[in-house]
Enzyme design. Structure first.
Site, PDB file in Angstrom:
ATOM      1  N   ASN A  75     -10.844  -4.218   1.133  1.00 57.74           N
ATOM      2  CA  ASN A  75      -9.884  -5.210   0.654  1.00 57.74           C
ATOM      3  C   ASN A  75      -9.034  -4.667  -0.490  1.00 57.74           C
ATOM      4  O   ASN A  75      -9.446  -4.755  -1.648  1.00 57.74           O
ATOM      5  CB  ASN A  75     -10.621  -6.490   0.229  1.00 57.74           C
ATOM      6  CG  ASN A  75     -11.192  -7.232   1.419  1.00 57.74           C
ATOM      7  OD1 ASN A  75     -12.035  -6.677   2.138  1.00 57.74           O
ATOM      8  ND2 ASN A  75     -10.716  -8.432   1.658  1.00 57.74           N
TER       9      ASN A  75
ATOM     10  N   TYR B 290      -5.056  -8.824  15.506  1.00 61.74           N
ATOM     11  CA  TYR B 290      -4.697  -7.819  14.485  1.00 61.74           C
ATOM     12  C   TYR B 290      -5.751  -6.705  14.468  1.00 61.74           C
ATOM     13  O   TYR B 290      -5.424  -5.522  14.577  1.00 61.74           O
ATOM     14  CB  TYR B 290      -4.600  -8.470  13.103  1.00 61.74           C
ATOM     15  CG  TYR B 290      -4.662  -7.461  11.987  1.00 61.74           C
ATOM     16  CD1 TYR B 290      -5.841  -7.276  11.261  1.00 61.74           C
ATOM     17  CD2 TYR B 290      -3.574  -6.653  11.697  1.00 61.74           C
ATOM     18  CE1 TYR B 290      -5.925  -6.323  10.280  1.00 61.74           C
ATOM     19  CE2 TYR B 290      -3.643  -5.697  10.702  1.00 61.74           C
ATOM     20  CZ  TYR B 290      -4.831  -5.541   9.992  1.00 61.74           C
ATOM     21  OH  TYR B 290      -4.909  -4.590   9.013  1.00 61.74           O
TER      22      TYR B 290
ATOM     23  N   SER C   1      -8.470  -0.489   9.361  1.00 63.95           N
ATOM     24  CA  SER C   1      -8.969  -1.636   8.597  1.00 63.95           C
ATOM     25  C   SER C   1     -10.433  -1.903   8.907  1.00 63.95           C
ATOM     26  O   SER C   1     -10.900  -1.672  10.028  1.00 63.95           O
ATOM     27  CB  SER C   1      -8.150  -2.877   8.970  1.00 63.95           C
ATOM     28  OG  SER C   1      -8.766  -4.060   8.477  1.00 63.95           O
TER      29      SER C   1
ATOM     30  N   GLY D  73     -13.175 -17.730  11.513  1.00 61.86           N
ATOM     31  CA  GLY D  73     -13.067 -16.270  11.682  1.00 61.86           C
ATOM     32  C   GLY D  73     -13.625 -15.491  10.505  1.00 61.86           C
ATOM     33  O   GLY D  73     -13.837 -14.273  10.608  1.00 61.86           O
TER      34      GLY D  73
ATOM     35  N   ASP E 294      10.985   2.772   6.794  1.00 59.08           N
ATOM     36  CA  ASP E 294      10.522   1.387   6.751  1.00 59.08           C
ATOM     37  C   ASP E 294      11.605   0.492   7.345  1.00 59.08           C
ATOM     38  O   ASP E 294      12.800   0.728   7.135  1.00 59.08           O
ATOM     39  CB  ASP E 294      10.255   0.966   5.279  1.00 59.08           C
ATOM     40  CG  ASP E 294       9.261  -0.195   5.177  1.00 59.08           C
ATOM     41  OD1 ASP E 294       8.184   0.000   4.592  1.00 59.08           O
ATOM     42  OD2 ASP E 294       9.578  -1.278   5.708  1.00 59.08           O
TER      43      ASP E 294
ATOM     44  N   LYS F 267      -5.646  -2.459  15.569  1.00 59.46           N
ATOM     45  CA  LYS F 267      -6.105  -1.328  14.753  1.00 59.46           C
ATOM     46  C   LYS F 267      -7.109  -0.483  15.553  1.00 59.46           C
ATOM     47  O   LYS F 267      -7.057   0.747  15.569  1.00 59.46           O
ATOM     48  CB  LYS F 267      -6.751  -1.826  13.462  1.00 59.46           C
ATOM     49  CG  LYS F 267      -5.782  -2.452  12.475  1.00 59.46           C
ATOM     50  CD  LYS F 267      -4.740  -1.460  11.981  1.00 59.46           C
ATOM     51  CE  LYS F 267      -3.885  -2.033  10.875  1.00 59.46           C
ATOM     52  NZ  LYS F 267      -2.863  -1.080  10.395  1.00 59.46           N
TER      53      LYS F 267
ATOM     54  N   ILE G 154       0.850  -1.203   0.000  1.00 60.36           N
ATOM     55  CA  ILE G 154       0.000   0.000   0.000  1.00 60.36           C
ATOM     56  C   ILE G 154       0.880   1.244   0.000  1.00 60.36           C
ATOM     57  O   ILE G 154       0.673   2.185  -0.772  1.00 60.36           O
ATOM     58  CB  ILE G 154      -0.916   0.030   1.250  1.00 60.36           C
ATOM     59  CG1 ILE G 154      -1.656  -1.281   1.463  1.00 60.36           C
ATOM     60  CG2 ILE G 154      -1.853   1.230   1.192  1.00 60.36           C
ATOM     61  CD1 ILE G 154      -2.753  -1.576   0.512  1.00 60.36           C
TER      62      ILE G 154
HETATM   63  C1  WQD Z   1     -11.445 -12.658   1.023  1.00 58.68           C
HETATM   64  C2  WQD Z   1     -12.464 -13.753   0.727  1.00 58.68           C
HETATM   65  C3  WQD Z   1     -12.195 -15.710   2.091  1.00 58.68           C
HETATM   66  C4  WQD Z   1      -8.274 -16.809   0.399  1.00 58.68           C
HETATM   67  C5  WQD Z   1      -8.262  -9.803   5.219  1.00 58.68           C
HETATM   68  C6  WQD Z   1      -7.964  -9.244   6.562  1.00 58.68           C
HETATM   69  C7  WQD Z   1      -8.255  -7.773   6.569  1.00 58.68           C
HETATM   70  C8  WQD Z   1      -7.519  -7.078   5.446  1.00 58.68           C
HETATM   71  C9  WQD Z   1      -7.833  -7.726   4.114  1.00 58.68           C
HETATM   72  C10 WQD Z   1      -5.580  -6.053   6.404  1.00 58.68           C
HETATM   73  C11 WQD Z   1     -13.006 -14.421   1.985  1.00 58.68           C
HETATM   74  C12 WQD Z   1     -11.921 -16.033   0.622  1.00 58.68           C
HETATM   75  C13 WQD Z   1      -9.466 -16.156   0.681  1.00 58.68           C
HETATM   76  C14 WQD Z   1      -8.312 -18.104  -0.181  1.00 58.68           C
HETATM   77  C15 WQD Z   1     -10.706 -18.012  -0.193  1.00 58.68           C
HETATM   78  N1  WQD Z   1      -6.137  -7.077   5.699  1.00 58.68           N
HETATM   79  N2  WQD Z   1     -10.658 -16.743   0.387  1.00 58.68           N
HETATM   80  N3  WQD Z   1      -9.540 -18.660  -0.458  1.00 58.68           N
HETATM   81  O1  WQD Z   1     -10.334 -12.087   5.035  1.00 58.68           O
HETATM   82  O2  WQD Z   1     -11.735 -10.334   3.815  1.00 58.68           O
HETATM   83  O3  WQD Z   1      -9.618  -9.656   4.930  1.00 58.68           O
HETATM   84  O4  WQD Z   1      -7.493  -9.118   4.243  1.00 58.68           O
HETATM   85  O5  WQD Z   1      -6.137  -5.039   6.765  1.00 58.68           O
HETATM   86  O6  WQD Z   1      -7.827  -7.263   7.799  1.00 58.68           O
HETATM   87  O7  WQD Z   1      -8.842  -9.872   7.478  1.00 58.68           O
HETATM   88  O8  WQD Z   1      -9.534 -11.030   2.861  1.00 58.68           O
HETATM   89  O9  WQD Z   1      -8.534 -11.951   0.831  1.00 58.68           O
HETATM   90  O10 WQD Z   1      -8.228 -13.199   3.035  1.00 58.68           O
HETATM   91  O11 WQD Z   1     -10.466 -13.203   1.917  1.00 58.68           O
HETATM   92  O12 WQD Z   1     -11.803 -18.525  -0.452  1.00 58.68           O
HETATM   93  O13 WQD Z   1      -7.263 -18.752  -0.454  1.00 58.68           O
HETATM   94  O14 WQD Z   1     -11.832 -14.780  -0.020  1.00 58.68           O
HETATM   95  O15 WQD Z   1     -12.927 -16.758   2.727  1.00 58.68           O
HETATM   96  O16 WQD Z   1     -14.366 -14.751   1.751  1.00 58.68           O
HETATM   97  P1  WQD Z   1     -10.401 -10.855   4.195  1.00 58.68           P
HETATM   98  P2  WQD Z   1      -9.094 -12.380   2.148  1.00 58.68           P
END
Ligand code: WQD
Length: 345
Positions: free
Chosen positions: A180, A150, A126, A299, A33, A154, A14
Site C-alpha cells: 500500500n 483490476y 500489485s 471485497g 503519460d 495485473k 508513484i
Molecule cells: C486500506 C484499509 C479498508 C478507505 C487498494 C487496492 C490495491 C492497491 C492499494 C493499487 C482497508 C480501510 C479504506 C476508507 C477504510 N492499489 N479503509 N475507509 O484496499 O488495501 O488496496 O489500494 O495497486 O490494489 O486494492 O487499500 O487504502 O483502499 O484500504 O476503512 O475510506 O483501509 O477497509 O482495510 P487496499 P485502501
C-alpha cells in the site's frame, strides 16, 4: 555512460517519485503519460526537484506510432511500466476499459520494446494479485488469485511477461508487487492527488485532516485482527521509488538474468490496522481525525502484508521510513497543497 530509463505513467503519483529517484541515482529518465489520471504540473515540479530537464511526452501506450517515435528519439535501456488504471471498484463497473488500458496497453508497450530491441522491463504490479491470502506475511510463492478485474489485469500482465521471457531469453523482467504506497517526497512538491473522492485510506484521512472531508468511515471493525479493523502493509512512496531504481540496476547488472521474470513484493513487512493509522495521523497532524465505524467494504480482506526478504536479497533494498514518517510526509504534501496540483496552497 548514463542509462536512459523510459517511465510509462511517470507523471502519476508513484511515477513522479520514481523519476525523482532515478535522476538522483544518475539515470536519464524520460516520461510518457497520457495525462488521463495526472496533472502535467507533477513533471514540471519533478524537473525542479531533480535540477534537470525531464522530458514529458504526452501519449498513450496503446498508440504504437507514438511509441515508435519515442524509441527512435531516445536510446532506451530500461522501461518502467506504471501506466494504467488502478481503482478496484471502477474495474468492477468497467472491466473492458481496464482490460483495454492495462492489458492492451502493456502488450502494446512490450511490442514496441521488442521492435526496438529494448528488452528490460520493470513492471508495476500489485499485492492484489494474491487475492485473500491464506495467511500472512505473504511470500512471492503464494498462490495468486485476483478477486477483481483490476487485480486480474495485473496478474495477466505478469503472465504475459513470463511467456515473453520464456520465448526470448534476451528479455529480462521484474514485476514489483506493491502493497500500500502512501506518503510523499519531503519537499511537499509532489504527492497523491486523487481525481475525486479518494478510494484509499491515506488520501481520505489526509482530506479529513485538511478539512475537505468531514470524517473517515472505517469499513468494519469485526475482522479477525487485533483491533477488528483491516490490516495492511503501508509503504512510503519514496521507499517504493528507490526499489524501482534498485530493480533497474539489477536488470542492467544482470542480477536478473536474461530469460528470467521475477515477481518481488514491495512492502515493509509490518501490518498496520486502520485504527493504528488513524492514531498515527493524529500524532502527525495534531488534528482530531473524526471517524465512524460502518459496514465492511465488499471485497476487502482482513489482513494483507508482505514478507519482503526477496527484495532485500535480490535488490539489496529495505524500507527506511516508518508509519509516523509516512503520515508526516503525506500530511506535509496535503497541507501545502490542499487542492492537490489544482491550486497551490
Ligand atoms: C486500506 C484499509 C479498508 C478507505 C487498494 C487496492 C490495491 C492497491 C492499494 C493499487 C482497508 C480501510 C479504506 C476508507 C477504510 N492499489 N479503509 N475507509 O484496499 O488495501 O488496496 O489500494 O495497486 O490494489 O486494492 O487499500 O487504502 O483502499 O484500504 O476503512 O475510506 O483501509 O477497509 O482495510 P487496499 P485502501
Amino acid at each position: 555512460m548514463t542509462a536512459t530509463v523510459l517511465v510509462a505513467g511517470g507523471n502519476g503519483y508513484i511515477g513522479s517519485h520514481v523519476v525523482v529517484e532515478l535522476a538522483a541515482a544518475g539515470f536519464y529518465p524520460v516520461v510518457i503519460d497520457n495525462l488521463a489520471n495526472s496533472n502535467p504540473e507533477a513533471t514540471r515540479r519533478v524537473t525542479g526537484i531533480a535540477g534537470r530537464d525531464v522530458p514529458l511526452l504526452v501519449g498513450d501506450v496503446r498508440d504504437g506510432a507514438f511509441l515508435d517515435e519515442v524509441f527512435r528519439a531516445y536510446p532506451i535501456d530500461v522501461v518502467i511500466h506504471l501506466a494504467g488504471l488502478k481503482a478496484v471498484g471502477e474495474s468492477v463497473a468497467k472491466p473492458l476499459l481496464y482490460y483495454d488500458v492495462n492489458v492492451g496497453g502493456a502488450v502494446g508497450l512490450f511490442q514496441a520494446m521488442d521492435r526496438h530491441g529494448a528488452k528490460r522491463m520493470v513492471f508495476s504490479s500489485s499485492a492484489t494479485v494474491y487475492g485473500d491470502p491464506v495467511t500472512v506475511p505473504i511470500t512471492e510463492d503464494f498462490a495468486t488469485g485476483a478477486t477483481n478485474p483490476y487485480g486480474r489485469t495485473k496478474l495477466m500482465i505478469e503472465e504475459v511477461l513470463s511467456d515473453l521471457v520464456a520465448s526470448d531469453p534476451a528479455w529480462q523482467a521484474i514485476s514489483l508487487r506493491y502493497f500500500n504506497p502512501v506518503g510523499a517526497h519531503d519537499s511537499a512538491l509532489i504527492g497523491e492527488d486523487p481525481n475525486d473522492i479518494p478510494n484509499n485510506l491515506f488520501p481520505f484521512i489526509a482530506q479529513v485532516a485538511v478539512g475537505r472531508r468531514e470524517k473517515l468511515s472505517v469499513f468494519g471493525n469485526d475482522y479477525a485482527t487485533p483491533d477488528g479493523t483491516g490490516v495492511r502493509d503501508y509503504i512510503h512512496v519514496v521507499d517504493l521509488a528507490r526499489a524501482h531504481v534498485r530493480a533497474t540496476q539489477a536488470l542492467l547488472q544482470g542480477t536478473i538474468a536474461g530469460g528470467a521474470h521475477m515477481p518481488i513484493n514491495l512492502g515493509t513487512g509490518n501490518g498496520v490496522s486502520v485504527l493504528e493509522a488513524v492514531h498515527a495521523w493524529r500524532r502527525a497532524t495534531n488534528r482530531p481525525i473524526p471517524y465512524e465505524v460502518v459496514a465492511r467494504r465488499p471485497g476487502d480482506v482482513a489482513a494483507c502484508y508482505a514478507n519482503s526478504e526477496l527484495a532485500e536479497k535480490l535488490l539489496d533494498w529495505r524500507a527506511d521510513f516508518d508509519l509516523d514518517a509516512m503520515c508526516r510526509d503525506h500530511w506535509r504534501w496535503q497541507s501545502r497543497n490542499p487542492q492537490g496540483y489544482g491550486e497551490p496552497g
